[in-house]
Design an enzyme around this catalytic site. Sequence first.
Site, PDB file in Angstrom:
ATOM      1  N   SER A 211      37.182 -44.793   5.206  1.00  0.00           N
ATOM      2  CA  SER A 211      37.116 -44.650   6.669  1.00  0.00           C
ATOM      3  C   SER A 211      37.620 -45.863   7.446  1.00  0.00           C
ATOM      4  O   SER A 211      37.839 -45.762   8.650  1.00  0.00           O
ATOM      5  CB  SER A 211      35.675 -44.366   7.092  1.00  0.00           C
ATOM      6  OG  SER A 211      35.407 -43.004   6.930  1.00  0.00           O
TER       7      SER A 211
ATOM      8  N   LYS B  41      40.666 -45.360   9.466  1.00  0.00           N
ATOM      9  CA  LYS B  41      40.654 -44.609  10.730  1.00  0.00           C
ATOM     10  C   LYS B  41      40.974 -45.492  11.935  1.00  0.00           C
ATOM     11  O   LYS B  41      41.588 -45.054  12.899  1.00  0.00           O
ATOM     12  CB  LYS B  41      39.277 -43.950  10.925  1.00  0.00           C
ATOM     13  CG  LYS B  41      38.976 -42.871   9.890  1.00  0.00           C
ATOM     14  CD  LYS B  41      37.506 -42.446   9.932  1.00  0.00           C
ATOM     15  CE  LYS B  41      37.192 -41.366   8.905  1.00  0.00           C
ATOM     16  NZ  LYS B  41      35.743 -41.080   8.810  1.00  0.00           N
TER      17      LYS B  41
ATOM     18  N   TYR C 183      45.555 -37.415   5.732  1.00  0.00           N
ATOM     19  CA  TYR C 183      44.225 -38.012   5.891  1.00  0.00           C
ATOM     20  C   TYR C 183      43.688 -38.500   4.543  1.00  0.00           C
ATOM     21  O   TYR C 183      43.200 -39.626   4.416  1.00  0.00           O
ATOM     22  CB  TYR C 183      43.271 -36.998   6.541  1.00  0.00           C
ATOM     23  CG  TYR C 183      41.843 -37.472   6.536  1.00  0.00           C
ATOM     24  CD1 TYR C 183      41.408 -38.470   7.417  1.00  0.00           C
ATOM     25  CD2 TYR C 183      40.917 -36.943   5.633  1.00  0.00           C
ATOM     26  CE1 TYR C 183      40.089 -38.917   7.385  1.00  0.00           C
ATOM     27  CE2 TYR C 183      39.606 -37.382   5.614  1.00  0.00           C
ATOM     28  CZ  TYR C 183      39.197 -38.376   6.481  1.00  0.00           C
ATOM     29  OH  TYR C 183      37.907 -38.827   6.452  1.00  0.00           O
TER      30      TYR C 183
ATOM     31  N   TYR D 253      29.074 -45.261  12.389  1.00  0.00           N
ATOM     32  CA  TYR D 253      28.484 -43.911  12.364  1.00  0.00           C
ATOM     33  C   TYR D 253      27.153 -43.867  13.112  1.00  0.00           C
ATOM     34  O   TYR D 253      27.024 -44.451  14.171  1.00  0.00           O
ATOM     35  CB  TYR D 253      28.310 -43.418  10.916  1.00  0.00           C
ATOM     36  CG  TYR D 253      29.490 -43.668  10.038  1.00  0.00           C
ATOM     37  CD1 TYR D 253      30.735 -43.132  10.363  1.00  0.00           C
ATOM     38  CD2 TYR D 253      29.392 -44.437   8.898  1.00  0.00           C
ATOM     39  CE1 TYR D 253      31.829 -43.354   9.550  1.00  0.00           C
ATOM     40  CE2 TYR D 253      30.480 -44.658   8.074  1.00  0.00           C
ATOM     41  CZ  TYR D 253      31.688 -44.118   8.412  1.00  0.00           C
ATOM     42  OH  TYR D 253      32.755 -44.341   7.614  1.00  0.00           O
TER      43      TYR D 253
ATOM     44  N   VAL E 151      33.241 -45.474   2.899  1.00  0.00           N
ATOM     45  CA  VAL E 151      32.367 -45.130   1.772  1.00  0.00           C
ATOM     46  C   VAL E 151      32.739 -45.852   0.467  1.00  0.00           C
ATOM     47  O   VAL E 151      32.014 -45.755  -0.515  1.00  0.00           O
ATOM     48  CB  VAL E 151      32.295 -43.606   1.501  1.00  0.00           C
ATOM     49  CG1 VAL E 151      31.529 -42.883   2.582  1.00  0.00           C
ATOM     50  CG2 VAL E 151      33.659 -43.007   1.295  1.00  0.00           C
TER      51      VAL E 151
HETATM   52  N1  GLN Z   1      37.524 -39.983   2.472  1.00  0.00           N
HETATM   53  C1  GLN Z   1      36.193 -39.973   2.971  1.00  0.00           C
HETATM   54  C2  GLN Z   1      35.850 -38.595   3.508  1.00  0.00           C
HETATM   55  O1  GLN Z   1      36.686 -37.986   4.085  1.00  0.00           O
HETATM   56  C3  GLN Z   1      36.053 -41.014   4.060  1.00  0.00           C
HETATM   57  C4  GLN Z   1      34.648 -41.088   4.633  1.00  0.00           C
HETATM   58  C5  GLN Z   1      34.125 -42.474   4.851  1.00  0.00           C
HETATM   59  O2  GLN Z   1      34.624 -43.485   4.385  1.00  0.00           O
HETATM   60  N2  GLN Z   1      33.019 -42.525   5.535  1.00  0.00           N
HETATM   61  O3  GLN Z   1      34.770 -38.093   3.338  1.00  0.00           O
END
Ligand code: GLN
Length: 349
Positions: free
Chosen positions: A88, A91, A213, A265, A283
Amino acid sequence: MTSQDVYPTDMQSSQPDSAPAAEAAASAFVAYLRHLHQTYLPLREGRVANYIPELAKMNSDWFSICVATVDGQVYEVGDSSQTFTLQSISKVFVHGLALEDHGRDYLLTRVGVEPTGEAFNAIILDERSKRPYNPMVNAGAIATTSLIKGSGPTERLNRMLSMFRRYIGHDIFVDMPTFLSERVTGHRNRGMAHLMLNFGMIDPPLDEALDLYFQQCSVLVNCRDLAIMAATLANHGINPLTGEQAVNPCYIRDMLSVMYTCGMYNFAGEWAYTVGIPAKSGVCGGIIAVVPHQFAIAVFSPPLDERGNSVRGVKVCEEISQHYDLHLFDSSMGCQTFLQRLTQPGERF
Ligand code: GLN
């Protein structure tokens, strides 16, 4: 000093008379980072993400902390060359590219800037506008990614990789096993994409947007790379090591504001309250935190708390923020910046 501690790369270029003082200050700062590393390495809380099978292979003991300043000093302790995937954290940077591709006004018609208070993978859209809430949660990120310009999937991927290369300062690659693992198991993300297609928030073909993505989430970096990427945001979008402009500086404000309110988050409010600097987690166990015009922190440690943030990463950022009074609304440091403290001969960390 352990073999993994690294002093700033630009120390050799210091003036002869100022060199000993600068070196003493640098070594005190590395000692401080090493102290944080030693304090939190034994922490056994949290769990490595396993909903993407490739991520479950990460070692819970991997742990590194890197700090990069806007004038190009880099301090690292721990496994700073251990590679992992951006997840993430990507992003933030893709948000910047979408802003460059479409401008602020258009982007706001497709993705909001409102925190959700929900998990990063919640399948929700703003009831009134039908937009995903913000570009830092999965739904918003998929919408943002779908807007990246290019004549086909290859050109879009290449534009995205070039963008990451500008922030990192060297060539980067997508980790194929992670990409495939995300693609095979990404049904929830696919569900969100279909919901957004239904409301006209993203355009077909969905598979191309989702692949891009999954690819951005699978970009391989190490903790040092993360620190440089984040320091580029602190430095008006200019990579402090290469001098390259990675993103139009007029969008740094947008990127950092959304990071500040949504980057952690459903922990974002508490983070803004206690740590008080824009940050983003992934994550994989990475966290970046940006102190505008000064420096950036990157931490990598895979075990996550229930909100998906690195347990050791949160602790380290909390400590550094408190130690240096980094909270954006904390005036106790007065006019003295972190960089001034870092170069003060008598400074004790
Ligand atoms: N690739 C992970 C997902 O789409 C990214 C989520 C994250 O890092 N919080 O679930």
